[in-house]
Design a protein around this motif. Structure first.
Motif, PDB file in Angstrom:
ATOM      1  N   ILE A  92       0.916  -1.192  -0.121  1.00  0.00           N
ATOM      2  CA  ILE A  92      -0.094  -0.021   0.071  1.00  0.00           C
ATOM      3  C   ILE A  92       0.943   0.952   0.110  1.00  0.00           C
ATOM      4  CG2 ILE A  92      -1.615   1.447   1.425  1.00  0.00           C
ATOM      5  CD1 ILE A  92      -2.926  -1.060   0.473  1.00  0.00           C
ATOM      6  N   THR A  93       0.708   2.154  -1.256  1.00  0.00           N
ATOM      7  CA  THR A  93       1.553   3.415  -1.025  1.00  0.00           C
ATOM      8  C   THR A  93       0.861   4.490  -1.483  1.00  0.00           C
ATOM      9  OG1 THR A  93       2.058   2.883  -3.440  1.00  0.00           O
ATOM     10  CG2 THR A  93       3.644   1.974  -1.979  1.00  0.00           C
ATOM     11  N   GLU A  94      -0.564   4.154  -1.339  1.00  0.00           N
ATOM     12  CA  GLU A  94      -1.486   5.359  -1.473  1.00  0.00           C
ATOM     13  C   GLU A  94      -2.022   5.756  -0.114  1.00  0.00           C
ATOM     14  OE1 GLU A  94      -1.557   7.644  -3.999  1.00  0.00           O
ATOM     15  OE2 GLU A  94      -0.068   6.141  -5.181  1.00  0.00           O
ATOM     16  N   ARG A  95      -3.033   6.006   0.225  1.00  0.00           N
ATOM     17  CA  ARG A  95      -3.903   6.154   1.315  1.00  0.00           C
ATOM     18  C   ARG A  95      -4.153   4.940   1.916  1.00  0.00           C
ATOM     19  NH1 ARG A  95      -8.824   6.456   3.216  1.00  0.00           N
ATOM     20  NH2 ARG A  95      -9.723   6.033   1.295  1.00  0.00           N
ATOM     21  N   TRP A  96      -4.163   4.610   3.121  1.00  0.00           N
ATOM     22  CA  TRP A  96      -4.347   3.249   3.840  1.00  0.00           C
ATOM     23  C   TRP A  96      -5.695   3.236   4.008  1.00  0.00           C
ATOM     24  CZ3 TRP A  96      -2.353  -1.156   5.478  1.00  0.00           C
ATOM     25  CH2 TRP A  96      -3.254  -1.803   6.317  1.00  0.00           C
ATOM     26  N   PRO A  97      -6.529   2.291   3.492  1.00  0.00           N
ATOM     27  CA  PRO A  97      -7.882   2.435   3.289  1.00  0.00           C
ATOM     28  C   PRO A  97      -8.445   1.781   4.712  1.00  0.00           C
ATOM     29  CG  PRO A  97      -7.324   0.844   1.646  1.00  0.00           C
ATOM     30  CD  PRO A  97      -5.998   1.144   2.482  1.00  0.00           C
ATOM     31  N   GLY A  98      -9.173   2.598   5.464  1.00  0.00           N
ATOM     32  CA  GLY A  98      -9.721   2.255   6.730  1.00  0.00           C
ATOM     33  C   GLY A  98     -10.280   1.028   6.651  1.00  0.00           C
ATOM     34  N   GLY A  99     -10.078   0.180   7.941  1.00  0.00           N
ATOM     35  CA  GLY A  99     -10.357  -1.270   7.773  1.00  0.00           C
ATOM     36  C   GLY A  99      -9.862  -2.409   6.825  1.00  0.00           C
ATOM     37  N   ARG A 156      -6.287 -13.570   1.306  1.00  0.00           N
ATOM     38  CA  ARG A 156      -6.527 -13.622   2.901  1.00  0.00           C
ATOM     39  C   ARG A 156      -5.592 -12.505   3.647  1.00  0.00           C
ATOM     40  NH1 ARG A 156      -3.234 -19.319   4.086  1.00  0.00           N
ATOM     41  NH2 ARG A 156      -1.616 -18.751   2.760  1.00  0.00           N
ATOM     42  N   LEU A 157      -5.990 -12.375   4.793  1.00  0.00           N
ATOM     43  CA  LEU A 157      -5.173 -11.580   5.542  1.00  0.00           C
ATOM     44  C   LEU A 157      -3.660 -12.086   5.512  1.00  0.00           C
ATOM     45  CD1 LEU A 157      -7.213 -11.343   8.895  1.00  0.00           C
ATOM     46  CD2 LEU A 157      -6.760  -9.427   7.265  1.00  0.00           C
ATOM     47  N   PRO A 158      -2.676 -10.812   5.648  1.00  0.00           N
ATOM     48  CA  PRO A 158      -1.335 -11.220   5.386  1.00  0.00           C
ATOM     49  C   PRO A 158      -0.922 -11.795   6.643  1.00  0.00           C
ATOM     50  CG  PRO A 158      -1.874  -8.941   5.978  1.00  0.00           C
ATOM     51  CD  PRO A 158      -3.104  -9.398   5.702  1.00  0.00           C
ATOM     52  N   GLY A 159       0.410 -12.511   6.498  1.00  0.00           N
ATOM     53  CA  GLY A 159       0.996 -13.208   7.646  1.00  0.00           C
ATOM     54  C   GLY A 159       1.788 -12.312   8.493  1.00  0.00           C
ATOM     55  N   ALA A 160       2.089 -10.986   7.900  1.00  0.00           N
ATOM     56  CA  ALA A 160       2.963  -9.868   8.390  1.00  0.00           C
ATOM     57  C   ALA A 160       2.662  -8.596   7.827  1.00  0.00           C
ATOM     58  CB  ALA A 160       4.308 -10.341   8.615  1.00  0.00           C
ATOM     59  N   LEU A 161       3.144  -7.591   8.584  1.00  0.00           N
ATOM     60  CA  LEU A 161       2.884  -6.342   7.977  1.00  0.00           C
ATOM     61  C   LEU A 161       4.433  -5.625   8.173  1.00  0.00           C
ATOM     62  CD1 LEU A 161       0.285  -4.583   7.263  1.00  0.00           C
ATOM     63  CD2 LEU A 161       0.627  -3.293   9.453  1.00  0.00           C
ATOM     64  N   PHE A 162       5.003  -5.041   7.103  1.00  0.00           N
ATOM     65  CA  PHE A 162       6.115  -4.298   7.212  1.00  0.00           C
ATOM     66  C   PHE A 162       5.780  -2.980   6.964  1.00  0.00           C
ATOM     67  CE2 PHE A 162      10.122  -2.194   5.988  1.00  0.00           C
ATOM     68  CZ  PHE A 162      10.902  -3.143   6.790  1.00  0.00           C
ATOM     69  N   VAL A 163       6.159  -1.916   7.754  1.00  0.00           N
ATOM     70  CA  VAL A 163       6.002  -0.548   7.757  1.00  0.00           C
ATOM     71  C   VAL A 163       6.990   0.382   7.622  1.00  0.00           C
ATOM     72  CG1 VAL A 163       4.656   1.153   9.157  1.00  0.00           C
ATOM     73  CG2 VAL A 163       3.728  -0.943   8.729  1.00  0.00           C
ATOM     74  N   VAL A 164       6.886   1.419   6.974  1.00  0.00           N
ATOM     75  CA  VAL A 164       8.041   2.534   6.943  1.00  0.00           C
ATOM     76  C   VAL A 164       7.351   3.779   7.690  1.00  0.00           C
ATOM     77  CG1 VAL A 164       9.600   3.924   5.360  1.00  0.00           C
ATOM     78  CG2 VAL A 164       9.139   1.482   4.752  1.00  0.00           C
ATOM     79  N   ASP A 165       7.972   4.208   8.663  1.00  0.00           N
ATOM     80  CA  ASP A 165       7.327   5.317   9.420  1.00  0.00           C
ATOM     81  C   ASP A 165       6.057   5.004  10.288  1.00  0.00           C
ATOM     82  OD1 ASP A 165       6.658   7.550  10.831  1.00  0.00           O
ATOM     83  OD2 ASP A 165       7.027   8.787   9.065  1.00  0.00           O
ATOM     84  N   ILE A 166       6.481   4.178  11.372  1.00  0.00           N
ATOM     85  CA  ILE A 166       5.033   3.846  12.274  1.00  0.00           C
ATOM     86  C   ILE A 166       4.155   4.855  12.712  1.00  0.00           C
ATOM     87  CG2 ILE A 166       6.202   1.772  13.008  1.00  0.00           C
ATOM     88  CD1 ILE A 166       6.618   2.890  15.621  1.00  0.00           C
ATOM     89  N   LYS A 167       4.727   6.127  13.021  1.00  0.00           N
ATOM     90  CA  LYS A 167       4.054   7.200  13.438  1.00  0.00           C
ATOM     91  C   LYS A 167       2.922   7.774  12.110  1.00  0.00           C
ATOM     92  CE  LYS A 167       6.283  10.237  16.873  1.00  0.00           C
ATOM     93  NZ  LYS A 167       4.927  10.163  17.607  1.00  0.00           N
ATOM     94  N   ARG A 168       3.439   7.592  11.134  1.00  0.00           N
ATOM     95  CA  ARG A 168       2.489   8.025   9.871  1.00  0.00           C
ATOM     96  C   ARG A 168       1.383   7.054   9.490  1.00  0.00           C
ATOM     97  NH1 ARG A 168       3.208  11.361   5.409  1.00  0.00           N
ATOM     98  NH2 ARG A 168       2.113  10.889   3.651  1.00  0.00           N
ATOM     99  N   GLU A 169       1.862   5.770   9.849  1.00  0.00           N
ATOM    100  CA  GLU A 169       1.070   4.581   9.434  1.00  0.00           C
ATOM    101  C   GLU A 169       0.439   4.011  10.550  1.00  0.00           C
ATOM    102  OE1 GLU A 169       0.750   4.715   6.465  1.00  0.00           O
ATOM    103  OE2 GLU A 169       2.546   5.308   5.611  1.00  0.00           O
ATOM    104  N   HIS A 170       0.079   4.974  11.827  1.00  0.00           N
ATOM    105  CA  HIS A 170      -0.249   4.324  12.961  1.00  0.00           C
ATOM    106  C   HIS A 170      -1.780   3.626  12.955  1.00  0.00           C
ATOM    107  CE1 HIS A 170      -2.405   8.485  12.263  1.00  0.00           C
ATOM    108  NE2 HIS A 170      -3.459   7.892  13.102  1.00  0.00           N
ATOM    109  N   ILE A 171      -2.524   3.962  11.662  1.00  0.00           N
ATOM    110  CA  ILE A 171      -3.877   3.245  11.672  1.00  0.00           C
ATOM    111  C   ILE A 171      -3.596   1.804  11.275  1.00  0.00           C
ATOM    112  CG2 ILE A 171      -6.273   3.250  10.345  1.00  0.00           C
ATOM    113  CD1 ILE A 171      -5.794   6.343   9.949  1.00  0.00           C
TER     114      ILE A 171
END
Length: 271
Positions: A92-99, A156-171
């Motif tokens: 996901i590199t655009e806006r994070w879709p809520g839910g 199906r749901l992912p086995g893991a999440l990899f995030v760059v900048d956890i403050k920005r991607e808090h949702i």
């Protein structure tokens, strides 16, 4: 995965943290010193965490589960899209879709809608629509592609999440925590490392730093996928041998009754 040298991390500027007044005290164990009002990250600890994170990601990839990469900040978008795309992982590199995770069923419906529009174009249904309707459908398809195109293969749901900048991607972080999905992340000195399961203390703002870390992550995931592929090839080779042996046994069993039936028929003719 490839070994990342401290020299490479230094050249990429991975050690540059945020201003000292913006720091999170929980990042103290990963900070080496303060220089000119900026915190400097301990690159030896970064190196160790890259190795630890890489091994964990490799295992997840080898198990056949997907790893969802999230990076919506400008300097990380293209890098993450390229690296995740190279190993065929959703991102996901655009806006994070809520839910996106907590309401995954609805997100899947939107992805299916995108596939339905594609089918309409193939079977000619799309051409039977009016010009205005076609324009509306095209716009809808483009919007879905922009936001969800990169996760169209994630069934199906992912086995893991990899995030760059956890403050920005808090949702995204909150949703993953709720579903107990392991979280991997690049964590800068202004963030709370307790939010994630596996952290890589690093500069999450500079594109060179993001490129350096993401290259190591890509290598780890690729290693896990290669391991899975070789295991599958071994299983396929074994399964190819076993059916052949079973067929031979079946052929022998079928031949035996025929011989027994032939004997009494011959005896009757003699009589």
């Amino acid at each position: 995965m490839k070994q990342v040298e401290v020299k490479d991390l230094l050249e990429a500027g991975v050690h540059f943290g945020h201003l000292t007044r913006k720091w999170d005290p929980n990042m103290a164990p990963y900070i080496y010193m303060e220089r000119n009002g900026i915190h400097i990250i301990n690159l030896y600890k970064t190196q160790a965490k890259i190795q630890e994170t890489g091994e964990a990601l490799s295992k997840i990839a080898a198990s056949g589960k997907k790893i969802l990469f999230v990076a919506t900040k400008k300097q990380a978008k293209d890098i993450v899209a390229e690296k995740a795309g190279n190993v065929n992982m959703p991102y996901i590199t655009e806006r994070w879709p809520g839910g996106m995770l907590t309401n995954f069923v609805t997100i899947r419906k939107a992805v299916k809608k995108m596939a339905m529009i594609d089918r309409m174009k193939k079977d000619g249904t799309f051409n039977s629509l009016s010009k205005k309707e076609r324009l509306q459908v095209d716009r809808q398809r483009a919007k879905l592609e922009k936001n969800l195109g990169s996760i169209s293969d994630m069934t199906r749901l992912p086995g893991a999440l990899f995030v760059v900048d956890i403050k920005r991607e808090h949702i995204a972080i909150k949703e993953a925590q709720k579903l107990k999905i392991p979280i991997f992340a690049m964590v800068d000195t202004n963030s709370d490392p307790r939010e994630v399961d596996y952290l890589i203390p690093s500069n999450d703002d500079a594109s060179k730093s993001i490129e350096c870390i993401m290259s190591a992550v890509e290598s780890a995931v690729a290693g896990g996928l290669a391991e899975r592929k070789s295991e599958k090839a071994e299983k396929d080779a074994k399964s190819e041998k076993s059916p052949a042996a079973k067929k031979e046994v079946k052929a022998e069993k079928k031949a035996e009754p025929k011989a027994k039936v032939a004997a009494p028929v011959a005896t009757n003719e003699e009589e």
